[in-house]
Structure formats: structure tokens, C-alpha cells
Design a protein around this motif. Structure first.
Motif, PDB file in Angstrom:
ATOM      1  N   ARG A  14       0.690  -1.134   0.343  1.00  0.00           N
ATOM      2  CA  ARG A  14      -0.073  -0.081  -0.067  1.00  0.00           C
ATOM      3  C   ARG A  14       1.133   1.290   0.052  1.00  0.00           C
ATOM      4  NH1 ARG A  14      -3.843  -2.529   2.370  1.00  0.00           N
ATOM      5  NH2 ARG A  14      -3.192  -2.443   5.035  1.00  0.00           N
ATOM      6  N   ARG A  15       1.953   1.249   1.305  1.00  0.00           N
ATOM      7  CA  ARG A  15       2.856   2.200   0.820  1.00  0.00           C
ATOM      8  C   ARG A  15       3.648   2.478  -0.572  1.00  0.00           C
ATOM      9  NH1 ARG A  15       5.158   3.741   5.921  1.00  0.00           N
ATOM     10  NH2 ARG A  15       3.181   2.945   8.026  1.00  0.00           N
ATOM     11  N   ILE A  16       4.008   1.443  -1.013  1.00  0.00           N
ATOM     12  CA  ILE A  16       5.267   1.810  -2.650  1.00  0.00           C
ATOM     13  C   ILE A  16       3.488   2.324  -3.020  1.00  0.00           C
ATOM     14  CG2 ILE A  16       5.222   0.490  -4.436  1.00  0.00           C
ATOM     15  CD1 ILE A  16       6.501  -1.904  -2.349  1.00  0.00           C
ATOM     16  N   PHE A  17       2.899   1.680  -3.734  1.00  0.00           N
ATOM     17  CA  PHE A  17       1.477   2.917  -4.259  1.00  0.00           C
ATOM     18  C   PHE A  17       1.388   4.348  -3.654  1.00  0.00           C
ATOM     19  CE2 PHE A  17      -2.693   3.067  -4.758  1.00  0.00           C
ATOM     20  CZ  PHE A  17      -3.412   3.006  -6.442  1.00  0.00           C
ATOM     21  N   SER A  18       0.883   4.281  -2.450  1.00  0.00           N
ATOM     22  CA  SER A  18       0.837   5.183  -1.810  1.00  0.00           C
ATOM     23  C   SER A  18       1.982   6.741  -2.269  1.00  0.00           C
ATOM     24  CB  SER A  18       0.204   6.254  -0.613  1.00  0.00           C
ATOM     25  OG  SER A  18       1.248   5.463  -0.126  1.00  0.00           O
ATOM     26  N   ARG A  19       2.854   6.050  -2.171  1.00  0.00           N
ATOM     27  CA  ARG A  19       4.329   6.675  -2.097  1.00  0.00           C
ATOM     28  C   ARG A  19       4.510   7.290  -4.208  1.00  0.00           C
ATOM     29  NH1 ARG A  19       8.370   7.373   1.649  1.00  0.00           N
ATOM     30  NH2 ARG A  19       9.421   8.304  -0.132  1.00  0.00           N
ATOM     31  N   THR A  20       3.651   6.072  -4.530  1.00  0.00           N
ATOM     32  CA  THR A  20       4.604   6.938  -6.924  1.00  0.00           C
ATOM     33  C   THR A  20       3.509   7.115  -7.027  1.00  0.00           C
ATOM     34  OG1 THR A  20       3.943   4.059  -6.756  1.00  0.00           O
ATOM     35  CG2 THR A  20       6.473   4.869  -6.428  1.00  0.00           C
ATOM     36  N   VAL A  21       2.344   6.305  -7.086  1.00  0.00           N
ATOM     37  CA  VAL A  21       1.281   6.556  -8.651  1.00  0.00           C
ATOM     38  C   VAL A  21      -0.083   6.382  -7.666  1.00  0.00           C
ATOM     39  CG1 VAL A  21       2.750   5.215 -10.290  1.00  0.00           C
ATOM     40  CG2 VAL A  21       1.196   3.525  -8.109  1.00  0.00           C
ATOM     41  N   GLU A  22      -0.221   6.472  -6.833  1.00  0.00           N
ATOM     42  CA  GLU A  22      -1.626   7.025  -6.389  1.00  0.00           C
ATOM     43  C   GLU A  22      -2.290   8.214  -6.414  1.00  0.00           C
ATOM     44  OE1 GLU A  22      -2.676   7.694  -2.403  1.00  0.00           O
ATOM     45  OE2 GLU A  22      -3.931   6.665  -2.018  1.00  0.00           O
ATOM     46  N   LEU A  23      -1.243   9.322  -7.050  1.00  0.00           N
ATOM     47  CA  LEU A  23      -2.174  10.551  -7.506  1.00  0.00           C
ATOM     48  C   LEU A  23      -2.579  10.247  -8.628  1.00  0.00           C
ATOM     49  CD1 LEU A  23      -0.399  13.627  -5.845  1.00  0.00           C
ATOM     50  CD2 LEU A  23      -2.601  12.994  -5.347  1.00  0.00           C
ATOM     51  N   ASP A  24      -1.631   9.556  -9.524  1.00  0.00           N
ATOM     52  CA  ASP A  24      -1.524   9.660 -11.135  1.00  0.00           C
ATOM     53  C   ASP A  24      -2.932   8.604 -11.655  1.00  0.00           C
ATOM     54  OD1 ASP A  24       0.051  10.764 -11.510  1.00  0.00           O
ATOM     55  OD2 ASP A  24       1.435   8.437 -11.382  1.00  0.00           O
ATOM     56  N   ALA A  25      -3.175   7.336  -9.889  1.00  0.00           N
ATOM     57  CA  ALA A  25      -3.949   6.157 -10.485  1.00  0.00           C
ATOM     58  C   ALA A  25      -5.381   6.664 -10.204  1.00  0.00           C
ATOM     59  CB  ALA A  25      -4.720   5.069  -9.407  1.00  0.00           C
ATOM     60  N   GLY A  26      -5.636   7.941  -9.593  1.00  0.00           N
ATOM     61  CA  GLY A  26      -7.305   8.219  -9.661  1.00  0.00           C
ATOM     62  C   GLY A  26      -7.469   9.517 -10.222  1.00  0.00           C
ATOM     63  N   ALA A  27      -5.970  10.409 -11.005  1.00  0.00           N
ATOM     64  CA  ALA A  27      -6.119  10.810 -12.138  1.00  0.00           C
ATOM     65  C   ALA A  27      -7.058  10.056 -13.536  1.00  0.00           C
ATOM     66  CB  ALA A  27      -5.090  11.974 -12.591  1.00  0.00           C
ATOM     67  N   LEU A  28      -6.387   9.453 -13.350  1.00  0.00           N
ATOM     68  CA  LEU A  28      -6.810   8.007 -15.077  1.00  0.00           C
ATOM     69  C   LEU A  28      -7.964   7.128 -14.705  1.00  0.00           C
ATOM     70  CD1 LEU A  28      -3.271   6.596 -14.985  1.00  0.00           C
ATOM     71  CD2 LEU A  28      -4.316   7.838 -16.706  1.00  0.00           C
ATOM     72  N   ARG A  29      -8.877   6.802 -13.232  1.00  0.00           N
ATOM     73  CA  ARG A  29      -9.694   6.818 -13.366  1.00  0.00           C
ATOM     74  C   ARG A  29     -10.420   7.751 -13.177  1.00  0.00           C
ATOM     75  NH1 ARG A  29      -6.995   2.881  -9.067  1.00  0.00           N
ATOM     76  NH2 ARG A  29      -6.898   1.148 -10.512  1.00  0.00           N
ATOM     77  N   ARG A  30      -9.991   8.741 -13.066  1.00  0.00           N
ATOM     78  CA  ARG A  30     -11.193  10.337 -13.524  1.00  0.00           C
ATOM     79  C   ARG A  30     -11.509  10.470 -14.857  1.00  0.00           C
ATOM     80  NH1 ARG A  30      -9.379  12.656  -9.220  1.00  0.00           N
ATOM     81  NH2 ARG A  30      -7.971  13.933 -10.539  1.00  0.00           N
ATOM     82  N   GLU A  31     -10.333  10.829 -15.311  1.00  0.00           N
ATOM     83  CA  GLU A  31     -10.503  11.183 -16.690  1.00  0.00           C
ATOM     84  C   GLU A  31     -10.548   9.623 -17.662  1.00  0.00           C
ATOM     85  OE1 GLU A  31     -10.623  14.362 -17.828  1.00  0.00           O
ATOM     86  OE2 GLU A  31     -10.114  14.858 -15.205  1.00  0.00           O
ATOM     87  N   ARG A  32      -9.936   9.172 -17.388  1.00  0.00           N
ATOM     88  CA  ARG A  32      -9.832   7.982 -18.322  1.00  0.00           C
ATOM     89  C   ARG A  32      -9.244   8.192 -19.738  1.00  0.00           C
ATOM     90  NH1 ARG A  32     -14.106   3.820 -17.178  1.00  0.00           N
ATOM     91  NH2 ARG A  32     -13.650   4.170 -15.174  1.00  0.00           N
ATOM     92  N   ILE A  33      -8.187   9.065 -19.495  1.00  0.00           N
ATOM     93  CA  ILE A  33      -7.606   9.693 -20.713  1.00  0.00           C
ATOM     94  C   ILE A  33      -6.330   9.671 -20.572  1.00  0.00           C
ATOM     95  CG2 ILE A  33      -7.107  11.823 -22.234  1.00  0.00           C
ATOM     96  CD1 ILE A  33      -9.611  12.588 -22.336  1.00  0.00           C
TER      97      ILE A  33
END
Ligand SMILES: Nc1nc2c(ncn2[C@@H]2O[C@H](COP(=O)(O)OP(=O)(O)O)[C@@H](O)[C@H]2O)c(=O)[nH]1
Ligand SMILES: [Mg+2]
Length: 455
Positions: free
Chosen positions: A368-387
Motif C-alpha cells: 500500500r505504501r509503495i502505491f501511495s508513494r508513487t502512483v496513487e495520484l496518477d491512478a486517481g487522475a486516470l480513473r477520473r479522466e480515463r485519458i
């Protein structure tokens, strides 16, 4: 436009239940008809069972034949798909026979390139086909599929249309500006430019998340010898990949394997333990490890919580950019030498996590920490925008942005319609390079070169 008929194996080479051979182009139906009687009269988009024969009439294989007539096919041309038995000899005999009857072997991505040239897909959608094929996680698949279905093309197309409309109005001003007709006020052109630039900025926000989604993130395990780095590596991979042993200096090479964390590909690296050593091979391994830590998105600096922390470990930790370090205190199943807070203070890091590579304790939290320290924000943006715009698409967007910045400046200054028209056209053409409306043959070749053969 190429009028050749092309053929390729559409499924992976090797033994399989079935293999699909695709033939596309004006002679596709004829060629297959000469190998399997009745193909020409078969209904479009229907499967028929046929024996496929060579030039002497000898059977090659029995296959399901599907004719998809132009323009209602993937390529927009007559397309025949042969679902044959998935053996290498069957496939190679079929390919040979189809080539002998007038087709040629397809180049990389040539089916999709034809789909693009025939207007079945625009360029952004065609590029998404390559992403979709390469997708290894659900998130990668979802984003690629949305782009294939036009999520990016729609937004880019709207911007392009707004600019072309604006251009038409500005050009009316050039033609009739001297006469008594209403002309486009520079202020309105400026607003169009500004609004389009805002939309570009939103699209560009997906560039970095998109790049991470496509190429993955690098997580490197470093630390002193015997800290349990290789054990941690194996535990995160879920397999015995690296050799684990109580003998210091066991790992000398840099190992790299792929795991998936929340939809992202994560390249996990194990490195040689840091130590003063006279061994040349081990020293080389340590250098490789340091270089890997330099390139990493996140460094798991791993120590043995049951052992002393020596000066070399403290010094090694300082060499690494602190923002990238996640301190992992391993061997939590043993008696700790120091409290976590003391270790954090001694090493000067911001956070630490206790785990046991042996028992598996703390590993879920580590993931979980690896995720939150690297790509959590990216994942949020990608799930929202799907672009997820690619580097090529981002370059085109930046070019459009620069031209529109000049439009804003001209509109706020001289308001010279000719200059604004020139820059508006440049911006619209930059958008056109994303959809493929204005794109050179070289660029097309470079894009489709990345595809596999048969797609
Ligand atoms: N008790 C305990 N021993 C561990 C743990 N992780 C690794 N070890 C042991 O520590 C020794 C060194 O492990 P290794 O993974 O080769 O360390 P590396 O040199 O950092 O790669 C081996 O004997 C492992 O069995 C752990 O979490 N708990
Ligand atoms: Mg090791």
C-alpha cells in the motif's frame, strides 16, 4: 493508398487450439475463394466451414472462414479471416499458399494502418489499439479502451473544430475588414485561444500519469548486506527468484522482475548489499545498485531491525534523494535492536515500515505504501479522466499551446488578423496531428512500426 492484398497471422506464433490468419485487400475474397470454393458467395460476417486447398487441389487444413466485406470490416477493405488449426506447419503452409496466389505478407500494424487510412479509426484511436494489446492490468486496459472508443479524439476534435471555426471568422475579417461588415473582435479570438489553452492544460495533466501507466514504475531494494533484501524481493514477487542465504555478499547481480500494484506495472529490483569489500565483482554489483537507486521512482532502503546500524549504512542512505526513500525495517519477527523512532532519527528519514520477509508480516501495508508513494495520484487522475496522452500527443498539444499563446499576445496587441490566422492554423494543425488529419507519412510509419505483425 496501397491496393495490395496483405496477409498475416493474427494470433501468436506457436502451438494453439486455433490460429487466425487474416487476409485484407481487394483480392482477399478471390484468393480464398480459389482455395475454398464458395467463399465468394458466402454472406458477409458469417462463419462457414471449408477445406482449404493448395494449387494442386490437395487439402491444407479445414478452417472456419469469415468474409467481412468492405467497408464494414476492421480495415475498411474486404477482409477474410481463417480460423484454422493452430499448428506452425498449418499456418506456414496457408501463408505460403495465400502469398503464392497474389497477397503479400503484411508489415507491422498494417491492418490497423489501413483502418486509419480508410477512416475506420482516427490516429489517436489507432494508437490506443497498440496500448490495448500491450495492457497487462485492468487500469491499462480500461484507459486504452476508452481512448479506442474516442475519449481523447472527442476532446481533441472539439478543440480542433473551435479553432477552425475561429479561423474562418478571422479570415472573413481579413477579406472584408475594410468594408462595412461586422468583423470578428480580437477580444473574442483571444477568448477562444484562452479557453482552448485551458483545455490543453487539462489534457496535459494526464501525460505523466499516462507515461507511468504505460512504462510502469521502478522500485529498487537497497541496503546493507544480510538485511533480507533478496528475501523481501522474493516475498513481494511471491516466488523464489533471488538466492537467499546467510552468507554476506550472495547477491551480486541486479535482478529485475515485474509485479502489478493497483493497475500499475512495477519493476522491482534487487541489488547487491552495500559493504566495504575487496571483492571486485561485489563492488561492481554495489555500483550497479547505486545506479539503479538513482533511476528508481522509489527506493526501499532495507535494514535488519535486529542488528546494529553501522556508519556505512547511514552514509549510504544519505547518498539517495530522501524524497525517494521508504525505510523498510526487516526481520520484525526478531527482537528489535532499536525502536523505529530511533532508527528514523538516526537515518534522518521521514517514515519507516516494519516488515518480516520471513513471516510476511507488514507486506500488505508495504504494498500500500509503495502505491501511495508513487502512483496513487496518477491512478486517481486516470480513473477520473480515463485519458492518458502519449509523449507524441503531448508534444503536439504543447505546440498548439505555444501557437495559441501567440494568438493571445497578438489579439491583446496589434490584433493583426493575418498573424492570428497564421497561428490559429498552426494550432489547429497541431491538433490534427493527434487525430491524424494533418500527419506526415514518416510519422505514420513510426507509429505503426511499434505494432506487432498481424494487427
Ligand atoms: N528472522 C528473519 N530472517 C530473515 C528475514 N529476512 C531475511 N532473513 C534471513 O537473513 C539472511 C539474509 O537474507 P537475504 O535475503 O539473503 O539478505 P540480503 O543480503 O539483504 O539479500 C538469510 O539467512 C535470511 O533467511 C526476516 O524477515 N526474518
Ligand atoms: Mg541479496
Amino acid at each position: 493508398m496501397d491496393r495490395d492484398t496483405i496477409v498475416a497471422l493474427g494470433t501468436p506464433a506457436g502451438e494453439s487450439g486455433i490460429a487466425v490468419v487474416r487476409v485484407s485487400g481487394p483480392a482477399a475474397v478471390d484468393i480464398v475463394d480459389r482455395m475454398a470454393e464458395g467463399t465468394r458467395s458466402a454472406a458477409s460476417h458469417a462463419l462457414v466451414l471449408r477445406v482449404l486447398r493448395d494449387g494442386t487441389g490437395a487439402p491444407i487444413d479445414e478452417a472456419l472462414v469469415a468474409v467481412m466485406r468492405a467497408p464494414a470490416s476492421y480495415t475498411g477493405e474486404d477482409l477474410v479471416e481463417l480460423s484454422c488449426h493452430g499448428g506452425m506447419q498449418v499456418v506456414s503452409d496457408l501463408l505460403e499458399e495465400i502469398v503464392a496466389r497474389g497477397a503479400r505478407l503484411a508489415g507491422r500494424g498494417e491492418f490497423t494502418k489501413r483502418a486509419f487510412l480508410n477512416g475506420k479509426l482516427d490516429l489517436a484511436e489507432a494508437e490506443a489499439v497498440a496500448d490495448l494489446i500491450a495492457a497487462e492490468t485492468k487500469l491499462q486496459r480500461r484507459v486504452a479502451l476508452e481512448q479506442l472508443e474516442g475519449s481523447l479524439s472527442r476532446r481533441v476534435g472539439e478543440c480542433e473544430k473551435a479553432l477552425l471555426d475561429e479561423l474562418a471568422l478571422v479570415e472573413v475579417s481579413i477579406d472584408f475588414g475594410e468594408e462595412d461588415v461586422p468583423v470578428r473582435a480580437a477580444e473574442e479570438t483571444r477568448r477562444t485561444a484562452r479557453e482552448t489553452r485551458e483545455r490543453i492544460a487539462r489534457l496535459l495533466e494526464s501525460e505523466l500519469p499516462g507515461a507511468r501507466l504505460r512504462r510502469g514504475i521502478r522500485v529498487t531494494i537497497v541496503g546493507p548486506r544480510n538485511a533480507g533484501k533478496s528475501s523481501l524481493y522474493n516475498a513481494l514477487l511471491g516466488e523464489e527468484r533471488a538466492i537467499v542465504s546467510p552468507v554476506p555478499g550472495t547477491t551480486r547481480d541486479r535482478l529485475c522482475e515485474r509485479i502489478h500494484i493497483d493497475g500499475f506495472t512495477c519493476w522491482l529490483e534487487d541489488t547487491a548489499g552495500i559493504a566495504e569489500t575487496g571483492c571486485e565483482i561485489e563492488t561492481r554489483g554495489i555500483d550497479l545498485g547505486r545506479a539503479a537507486a538513482g533511476r528508481a521512482d522509489l527506493v526501499l532502503f532495507t535494514i535488519d531491525g535486529s542488528a546494529e546500524i553501522d556508519a556505512g549504512t547511514v552514509a549510504e542512505n544519505r547518498r539517495i534523494d530522501g524524497a525517494k526513500v521508504l525505510l523498510v525495517i526487516n526481520k520484525s519477527d526478531l527482537v528489535a535492536r532499536l525502536a523505529a523512532e530511533d532508527i528514523i532519527a538516526k537515518l534522518g528519514v521521514s517514515e519507516a515500515i516494519s516488515v518480516s520477509a520471513l513471516t510476511g508480516a507488514g507486506l500488505e501495508e508495504l504494498r500500500r505504501r509503495i502505491f501511495s508513494r508513487t502512483v496513487e495520484l496518477d491512478a486517481g487522475a486516470l480513473r477520473r479522466e480515463r485519458i492518458a496522452v502519449s509523449a507524441r500527443q503531448a508534444d503536439a498539444l504543447r505546440e498548439a499551446d505555444a501557437a495559441l499563446e501567440r494568438v493571445e499576445a497578438i489579439a491583446g496587441g496589434s490584433g493583426a488578423a493575418e498573424l492570428m490566422s497564421f497561428e490559429l492554423r498552426a494550432a489547429a494543425d497541431a491538433f490534427g496531428r493527434i487525430t491524424g488529419r494533418s500527419v506526415s507519412e514518416d510519422v505514420l510509419d513510426a507509429i505503426f512500426e511499434k505494432f506487432c505483425i498481424g494487427k
